[in-house]
Motif scaffolding. Structure first.
Motif, PDB file in Angstrom:
ATOM      1  N   ARG A  21       0.831  -1.202   0.000  1.00 56.83           N
ATOM      2  CA  ARG A  21       0.000   0.000   0.000  1.00 56.83           C
ATOM      3  C   ARG A  21       0.869   1.256   0.000  1.00 56.83           C
ATOM      4  O   ARG A  21       2.019   1.239   0.439  1.00 56.83           O
ATOM      5  N   THR A  22       0.275   2.352  -0.457  1.00 55.49           N
ATOM      6  CA  THR A  22       0.959   3.646  -0.483  1.00 55.49           C
ATOM      7  C   THR A  22       0.029   4.702   0.113  1.00 55.49           C
ATOM      8  O   THR A  22      -1.109   4.415   0.508  1.00 55.49           O
ATOM      9  N   ALA A  23       0.501   5.941   0.138  1.00 57.76           N
ATOM     10  CA  ALA A  23      -0.313   7.040   0.650  1.00 57.76           C
ATOM     11  C   ALA A  23      -1.582   7.235  -0.173  1.00 57.76           C
ATOM     12  O   ALA A  23      -2.552   7.825   0.317  1.00 57.76           O
ATOM     13  N   SER A  36      -4.214   5.235   1.752  1.00 59.25           N
ATOM     14  CA  SER A  36      -4.627   5.796   3.040  1.00 59.25           C
ATOM     15  C   SER A  36      -3.499   6.653   3.598  1.00 59.25           C
ATOM     16  O   SER A  36      -2.320   6.322   3.439  1.00 59.25           O
ATOM     17  N   GLY A  37      -3.873   7.710   4.279  1.00 51.45           N
ATOM     18  CA  GLY A  37      -2.883   8.522   4.960  1.00 51.45           C
ATOM     19  C   GLY A  37      -2.266   7.816   6.143  1.00 51.45           C
ATOM     20  O   GLY A  37      -1.280   8.299   6.718  1.00 51.45           O
ATOM     21  N   ALA A  38      -2.836   6.656   6.532  1.00 50.77           N
ATOM     22  CA  ALA A  38      -2.319   5.889   7.664  1.00 50.77           C
ATOM     23  C   ALA A  38      -1.142   5.002   7.277  1.00 50.77           C
ATOM     24  O   ALA A  38      -0.541   4.373   8.154  1.00 50.77           O
ATOM     25  N   VAL A  39      -0.791   4.921   5.985  1.00 55.33           N
ATOM     26  CA  VAL A  39       0.288   4.043   5.535  1.00 55.33           C
ATOM     27  C   VAL A  39       1.638   4.700   5.816  1.00 55.33           C
ATOM     28  O   VAL A  39       1.959   5.740   5.236  1.00 55.33           O
ATOM     29  N   PRO A  40       2.474   4.115   6.691  1.00 57.57           N
ATOM     30  CA  PRO A  40       3.809   4.682   6.918  1.00 57.57           C
ATOM     31  C   PRO A  40       4.737   4.331   5.763  1.00 57.57           C
ATOM     32  O   PRO A  40       4.748   3.197   5.290  1.00 57.57           O
ATOM     33  N   ASP A  52       8.086  -0.634  -3.426  1.00 60.86           N
ATOM     34  CA  ASP A  52       8.789  -1.625  -2.619  1.00 60.86           C
ATOM     35  C   ASP A  52      10.122  -1.963  -3.276  1.00 60.86           C
ATOM     36  O   ASP A  52      10.205  -2.107  -4.497  1.00 60.86           O
ATOM     37  N   SER A  53      11.168  -2.118  -2.460  1.00 56.34           N
ATOM     38  CA  SER A  53      12.499  -2.350  -3.010  1.00 56.34           C
ATOM     39  C   SER A  53      13.329  -3.206  -2.071  1.00 56.34           C
ATOM     40  O   SER A  53      13.170  -3.145  -0.846  1.00 56.34           O
TER      41      SER A  53
END
Length: 248
Positions: free
Chosen positions: A10-12, A15-19, A51-52
């Motif tokens: 997931r990304t921003a 959701s804004g909750a994704v760190p 992701d990396s």
């Protein structure tokens, strides 16, 4: 054991909750561990959110989390972290080869890493992790060839745990899918612990099943953005607290 899965793919935008950044992941981990999480699963990300497995991405994340808490931390090795090039994917430049190269280049090591056994190159990736003394979470997804491949694998007795992953996101059918997956792998886990979890609509029903069976499980923004009552979760710590409330 309750593991927190901080972000996943997931990304921003989700959701804004994704760190995302090392600092945000470290703070999310600190809060989740304070809420009761015992282990951490994280997807290190580039500044643009991909992701990396690059050591320049993995290392800072592990260092930041390690400075914040003293719990085992694991990372993903999914094929999307090192996607295949447009032209032939079965040669030295394949995703599996590049993932192995990345693992061998890490200067900061996670305690463990998940390997999805249905993905091509899983055996090579798992072997590279074991060579470096990194534990392997064998990701066995429902509805894939992964469980059958794992049961035939000579590496099966050497994994840290089996990660039974229920891809069925329907809350009504996910528990049945989970039980079928557990039955499928029951004879071939070689005494390894089993961590059972689901995604999205299946996350909370599968977590309840895992708790009822006394299995390890996980919760976090990777698996669901919602609390059991359907409200959006503010952060990973709130999801961990809700999971532990269901256990008590």
């Amino acid at each position: 054991m309750l593991q927190v899965c901080l972000n996943g793919p997931r990304t921003a935008a989700d959701s804004g909750a994704v760190p995302m950044s090392p600092a945000a992941l470290a703070e999310a981990t600190r809060q989740a561990v304070a809420a009761g999480a015992e282990e951490v699963h994280v997807h290190p990300k580039t500044p643009c959110g991909r992701d990396s497995l690059s050591p320049r991405v993995v290392g800072p994340v592990l260092e930041a989390i390690g400075a914040a808490v003293d719990v085992p931390v694991g990372v993903t090795t999914g094929t999307w972290t090192e996607p295949d090039p447009p032209a032939p994917s079965d040669g030295p430049g394949s995703a599996a080869d590049r993932r192995v190269e990345r693992i061998r280049s890490w200067t900061v090591l996670p305690r463990y890493a998940s390997v999805n056994w249905h993905e091509e190159g899983a055996e090579a990736v798992a072997a590279a992790l074991l060579e470096r003394g990194i534990g392997v979470e064998a990701g066995l997804w429902s509805g894939t060839p992964g469980p059958a491949r794992f049961l035939r694998s000579p590496l099966a007795p050497r994994v840290l745990r089996v990660l039974a992953e229920v891809a069925d996101t329907d809350p009504g059918s996910a528990p049945a899918t989970a039980r079928a997956l557990l039955d499928e792998v029951a004879g071939g886990v070689h005494g390894r612990p089993v961590l059972l979890h689901g995604w999205d609509g299946g996350a909370w029903p599968v977590l309840r099943l895992a708790l009822a069976r006394g299995l390890d499980t996980r919760i976090g923004i990777e698996d669901t953005l919602l609390l059991p009552d359907g409200r959006p979760a503010a952060d990973n710590a709130q999801l961990v607290a809700a999971a532990l409330a269901r256990e008590s």
